[in-house]
Enzyme design. Sequence first.
Site, PDB file in Angstrom:
ATOM      1  N   LYS A   1       0.840  -1.201   0.000  1.00  8.35           N
ATOM      2  CA  LYS A   1       0.000   0.000   0.000  1.00  8.35           C
ATOM      3  C   LYS A   1       0.862   1.234   0.000  1.00  8.35           C
ATOM      4  O   LYS A   1       1.859   1.286   0.705  1.00  8.35           O
ATOM      5  CB  LYS A   1      -0.840  -0.036   1.292  1.00  8.35           C
ATOM      6  CG  LYS A   1      -1.928   0.978   1.355  1.00  8.35           C
ATOM      7  CD  LYS A   1      -3.212   0.447   0.755  1.00  8.35           C
ATOM      8  CE  LYS A   1      -4.264   1.504   0.628  1.00  8.35           C
ATOM      9  NZ  LYS A   1      -4.013   2.488  -0.438  1.00  8.35           N
TER      10      LYS A   1
ATOM     11  N   LYS B   1       5.184   2.525   8.605  1.00  7.95           N
ATOM     12  CA  LYS B   1       3.963   3.225   9.021  1.00  7.95           C
ATOM     13  C   LYS B   1       2.816   2.238   9.252  1.00  7.95           C
ATOM     14  O   LYS B   1       2.120   2.282  10.263  1.00  7.95           O
ATOM     15  CB  LYS B   1       3.585   4.215   7.908  1.00  7.95           C
ATOM     16  CG  LYS B   1       2.538   5.200   8.245  1.00  7.95           C
ATOM     17  CD  LYS B   1       2.262   6.114   7.053  1.00  7.95           C
ATOM     18  CE  LYS B   1       3.478   6.901   6.619  1.00  7.95           C
ATOM     19  NZ  LYS B   1       3.176   7.929   5.621  1.00  7.95           N
TER      20      LYS B   1
ATOM     21  N   LYS C   1       5.132   2.657  -2.916  1.00  7.37           N
ATOM     22  CA  LYS C   1       4.938   4.065  -3.303  1.00  7.37           C
ATOM     23  C   LYS C   1       5.132   4.197  -4.805  1.00  7.37           C
ATOM     24  O   LYS C   1       5.942   3.473  -5.401  1.00  7.37           O
ATOM     25  CB  LYS C   1       5.979   4.964  -2.616  1.00  7.37           C
ATOM     26  CG  LYS C   1       5.550   6.403  -2.538  1.00  7.37           C
ATOM     27  CD  LYS C   1       4.541   6.587  -1.414  1.00  7.37           C
ATOM     28  CE  LYS C   1       4.105   7.999  -1.235  1.00  7.37           C
ATOM     29  NZ  LYS C   1       3.318   8.133   0.005  1.00  7.37           N
TER      30      LYS C   1
ATOM     31  N   SER D   1      -7.564   4.540   4.509  1.00  4.16           N
ATOM     32  CA  SER D   1      -7.495   3.767   3.262  1.00  4.16           C
ATOM     33  C   SER D   1      -7.788   2.289   3.552  1.00  4.16           C
ATOM     34  O   SER D   1      -8.445   1.602   2.760  1.00  4.16           O
ATOM     35  CB  SER D   1      -6.114   3.874   2.638  1.00  4.16           C
ATOM     36  OG  SER D   1      -6.022   5.035   1.859  1.00  4.16           O
TER      37      SER D   1
ATOM     38  N   LYS E   1     -14.201  -1.802   3.128  1.00  5.21           N
ATOM     39  CA  LYS E   1     -15.553  -1.516   2.624  1.00  5.21           C
ATOM     40  C   LYS E   1     -15.717  -2.091   1.210  1.00  5.21           C
ATOM     41  O   LYS E   1     -16.751  -2.685   0.885  1.00  5.21           O
ATOM     42  CB  LYS E   1     -15.779  -0.002   2.620  1.00  5.21           C
ATOM     43  CG  LYS E   1     -17.080   0.439   1.991  1.00  5.21           C
ATOM     44  CD  LYS E   1     -17.177   1.961   1.937  1.00  5.21           C
ATOM     45  CE  LYS E   1     -18.420   2.401   1.180  1.00  5.21           C
ATOM     46  NZ  LYS E   1     -18.562   3.857   1.124  1.00  5.21           N
TER      47      LYS E   1
ATOM     48  N   SER F   1     -21.448  -0.464   2.958  1.00  6.92           N
ATOM     49  CA  SER F   1     -20.850   0.669   3.677  1.00  6.92           C
ATOM     50  C   SER F   1     -20.981   0.479   5.187  1.00  6.92           C
ATOM     51  O   SER F   1     -21.898  -0.206   5.659  1.00  6.92           O
ATOM     52  CB  SER F   1     -21.492   1.981   3.236  1.00  6.92           C
ATOM     53  OG  SER F   1     -22.856   1.927   3.493  1.00  6.92           O
TER      54      SER F   1
HETATM   55  P1  NAD Z   1      -0.724  18.283  -1.804  1.00  5.25           P
HETATM   56  O1  NAD Z   1      -0.223  18.276  -3.182  1.00  5.25           O
HETATM   57  O2  NAD Z   1      -2.191  18.217  -1.571  1.00  5.25           O
HETATM   58  O3  NAD Z   1      -0.200  19.573  -1.003  1.00  5.25           O
HETATM   59  C1  NAD Z   1       1.135  19.953  -0.855  1.00  5.25           C
HETATM   60  C2  NAD Z   1       1.185  21.468  -0.715  1.00  5.25           C
HETATM   61  O4  NAD Z   1       2.515  21.861  -0.371  1.00  5.25           O
HETATM   62  C3  NAD Z   1       0.817  22.190  -2.015  1.00  5.25           C
HETATM   63  O5  NAD Z   1      -0.185  23.156  -1.727  1.00  5.25           O
HETATM   64  C4  NAD Z   1       2.145  22.831  -2.454  1.00  5.25           C
HETATM   65  O6  NAD Z   1       1.968  24.048  -3.136  1.00  5.25           O
HETATM   66  C5  NAD Z   1       2.836  23.039  -1.120  1.00  5.25           C
HETATM   67  N1  NAD Z   1       4.296  23.156  -1.218  1.00  5.25           N
HETATM   68  C6  NAD Z   1       5.144  22.505  -2.045  1.00  5.25           C
HETATM   69  N2  NAD Z   1       6.427  22.878  -1.818  1.00  5.25           N
HETATM   70  C7  NAD Z   1       6.381  23.796  -0.839  1.00  5.25           C
HETATM   71  C8  NAD Z   1       7.357  24.556  -0.153  1.00  5.25           C
HETATM   72  N3  NAD Z   1       8.660  24.443  -0.453  1.00  5.25           N
HETATM   73  N4  NAD Z   1       6.959  25.420   0.813  1.00  5.25           N
HETATM   74  C9  NAD Z   1       5.643  25.529   1.134  1.00  5.25           C
HETATM   75  N5  NAD Z   1       4.661  24.841   0.526  1.00  5.25           N
HETATM   76  C10 NAD Z   1       5.024  23.988  -0.448  1.00  5.25           C
HETATM   77  O7  NAD Z   1       0.056  17.074  -1.079  1.00  5.25           O
HETATM   78  P2  NAD Z   1      -0.390  16.304   0.231  1.00  5.25           P
HETATM   79  O8  NAD Z   1      -1.160  15.117  -0.164  1.00  5.25           O
HETATM   80  O9  NAD Z   1      -0.929  17.267   1.233  1.00  5.25           O
HETATM   81  O10 NAD Z   1       1.043  15.752   0.730  1.00  5.25           O
HETATM   82  C11 NAD Z   1       1.928  16.566   1.461  1.00  5.25           C
HETATM   83  C12 NAD Z   1       2.919  15.672   2.191  1.00  5.25           C
HETATM   84  O11 NAD Z   1       2.206  14.761   3.041  1.00  5.25           O
HETATM   85  C13 NAD Z   1       3.794  14.800   1.302  1.00  5.25           C
HETATM   86  O12 NAD Z   1       5.055  14.629   1.930  1.00  5.25           O
HETATM   87  C14 NAD Z   1       3.053  13.478   1.287  1.00  5.25           C
HETATM   88  O13 NAD Z   1       3.911  12.377   1.001  1.00  5.25           O
HETATM   89  C15 NAD Z   1       2.573  13.434   2.719  1.00  5.25           C
HETATM   90  N6  NAD Z   1       1.427  12.545   2.942  1.00  5.25           N
HETATM   91  C16 NAD Z   1       0.253  12.701   2.262  1.00  5.25           C
HETATM   92  C17 NAD Z   1      -0.821  11.848   2.523  1.00  5.25           C
HETATM   93  C18 NAD Z   1      -2.178  12.018   1.881  1.00  5.25           C
HETATM   94  O14 NAD Z   1      -3.114  11.290   2.268  1.00  5.25           O
HETATM   95  N7  NAD Z   1      -2.361  12.933   0.955  1.00  5.25           N
HETATM   96  C19 NAD Z   1      -0.666  10.813   3.459  1.00  5.25           C
HETATM   97  C20 NAD Z   1       0.539  10.686   4.141  1.00  5.25           C
HETATM   98  C21 NAD Z   1       1.574  11.565   3.879  1.00  5.25           C
END
Ligand code: NAD
Length: 469
Positions: A69, A93, A105, A361, A367, A373
Site C-alpha cells: 500500500k 507506518k 509508493k 485507506s 468496505k 458501507s
Molecule cells: P498536496 O499536493 O495536496 O499539497 C502539498 C502542498 O505543499 C501544495 O499546496 C504545495 O503548493 C505546497 N508546497 C510545495 N512545496 C512547498 C514549499 N517548499 N513550501 C511551502 N509549501 C510547499 O500534497 P499532500 O497530499 O498534502 O502531501 C503533502 C505531504 O504529506 C507529502 O510529503 C506526502 O507524502 C505526505 N502525505 C500525504 C498523505 C495524503 O493522504 N495525501 C498521506 C501521508 C503523507
Amino acid sequence: MSETSFFQQVCQNFDRAAALTSHHPRLLEQIKVCNSVYRMAFPVEKDDGTIEVVHAWRAEHSQHKLPTKGGIRYSLGVSEDEVMALAALMTYKCAIVNVPFGGAKGGVRIDRNLFSSRELEKITRRYTYELFRKGFLGPAIDVPAPDYGTGPREMAWIADTYLALAPHDLNALGCVTGKPVGQGGVRGRKEATGRGVAFGIREACSVAGEMRALGLSPGLAGKRFVVQGLGNVGYYAAKFLGEAGALLVGVAEIEGAIANPDGLDLEAVVRHRRATGSLAGAPGATPLARSADALELDCDILVPAALENQITAENAPRIRARIVAEGANGPCTAEASSILAARGAMVLPDMYLNAGGVTVSYFEWLKNLEHVSFGRMERRFESGTNRRLLATLERLTGQQLPEEEKAAFEGPDEEDLVNSGLEETMANAFHEIREIRARLGAGVDLRTAAFVSAIDKIATTYGAFGIFP
Ligand code: NAD
C-alpha cells in the site's frame, strides 16, 4: 540540502533502531531492503499533438503482508530513490498503526500544472495500465492512494482503468483507495491524514509529563502553530487543530509565507489564495520575506506538511517550535532531527503522525471487499434501541429530553465510524510508541521508538512463515 539520499536517511534511522533490537542481522537486512522497483517510461500525446515522454516508478518495499500500500505522487522531484524511501516509510507506518499491508509508493515525474485535465487523465490511465500488466496493481497485490499532486480524481481514473482491464474481479474497486465517495470511496478519507495529524498532536499535548519537559502546559487549546503547505494534509491538519482550540499564527506555501501572532483566519486565507493565486495580501496577515522563514516563526507547534528535506542541519538551529509535527513524509533530515532533539524539542515522526491516511485507506479497502458501507446494517437498529432506552428513562424519571439532545443518540453513520476508528488508532499507536521509548531508556527519541515498534512487528511476521528462525 543534505548530501545523504532520502532512502539512505530512512535506512540510517532504521539502523539506529535496529541496533536496539535483538533480531538476526539477516532478518534486519531483509526488512530494510526494497524488494521490487518497476521503472517505466511511456509516451503521452499532448493536446497540441506533440509527444512527451513520461518517466514513472512504483516501488514495493516489503511484501511481508499483502497487498502492499502506498500513494502515488506527481512531482518533478520524483526519483527512484524518493519512491524507495517513501515505500519504506509506508512499510514501517503500516506496522506502527497495525494496518495489515506491506509498503509501496509510486511516482510520476511531471509538473502537473503544465498538463491539461485531459492530458493528466491520459498519463494516469497509461500509468495504471503499466502497473497492471507488470503485476503491480490489484486489490490483493498493490493498492495505491493519493499523495502529493494527486487526489480523488486521479484515484477514480485508476479504478476505472483497472475495472476495464479486470472485469471479472469482484473486488476490483479495492484496487485503489482515496476514491470519490460516489465511486467506492469512504467518507472521511479526504480529511483523514490531516485529521490524524491533529489527533496525534492532541494526544501528545494531553500528556502532562511530556508537555512539562517541553516547558508547555498540557492540552491543545491556545497552542500557537505554523503550517507549511496548505494542500490536503496541511489544510485539514490546520482546520482540525483550529477546531480543537489551537491558534494558527503562520502559513507557508510555495510562493511565500504569511504570519500573524494574534491568529490567522484559515478559511479567509484559503479563499484569498484561491482567488489571487498567492498568500500575499491575505486579510490580517503580514507577508514574510521568504517562504522558508515561516518555519522559524515563534510558535509552539510547527507542522511541515509539504515535502521532504525542509528542516535541515542549516535551519534546524533556528527552529523555535517546541513540537515539530511531521505531517509530510521526511520533512526533517536525520541531522536536523538530532539537532532538534539536542535542543529539547519533540519531533512527532512522520511514520506515526501522518498514518491517518493509510488507516482510513484500510477502512475503504475493507468496505470495497465487504461490498457494504459501514453502519448500513446496524445504524437503524442502534437508533431504535437507544430511542427505546431513552423513552424508558423518560417514563421512569418523568423528565423529557429536548429533541436535539435525543438526536445525539442516533446510531453512528459511516463517517462517525471511520473517524472513531482513526482516533482510536492514532491514540493507541502514540502510547505504544511512548511505552517502547520508556523501555529503551534515556536518549531514545520517538522516531527510533516508532522504528523499533515497526521492526518488532515485521520480524514476527517473517517468523510466522518460518522464513527466519
Ligand atoms: P498536496 O499536493 O495536496 O499539497 C502539498 C502542498 O505543499 C501544495 O499546496 C504545495 O503548493 C505546497 N508546497 C510545495 N512545496 C512547498 C514549499 N517548499 N513550501 C511551502 N509549501 C510547499 O500534497 P499532500 O497530499 O498534502 O502531501 C503533502 C505531504 O504529506 C507529502 O510529503 C506526502 O507524502 C505526505 N502525505 C500525504 C498523505 C495524503 O493522504 N495525501 C498521506 C501521508 C503523507
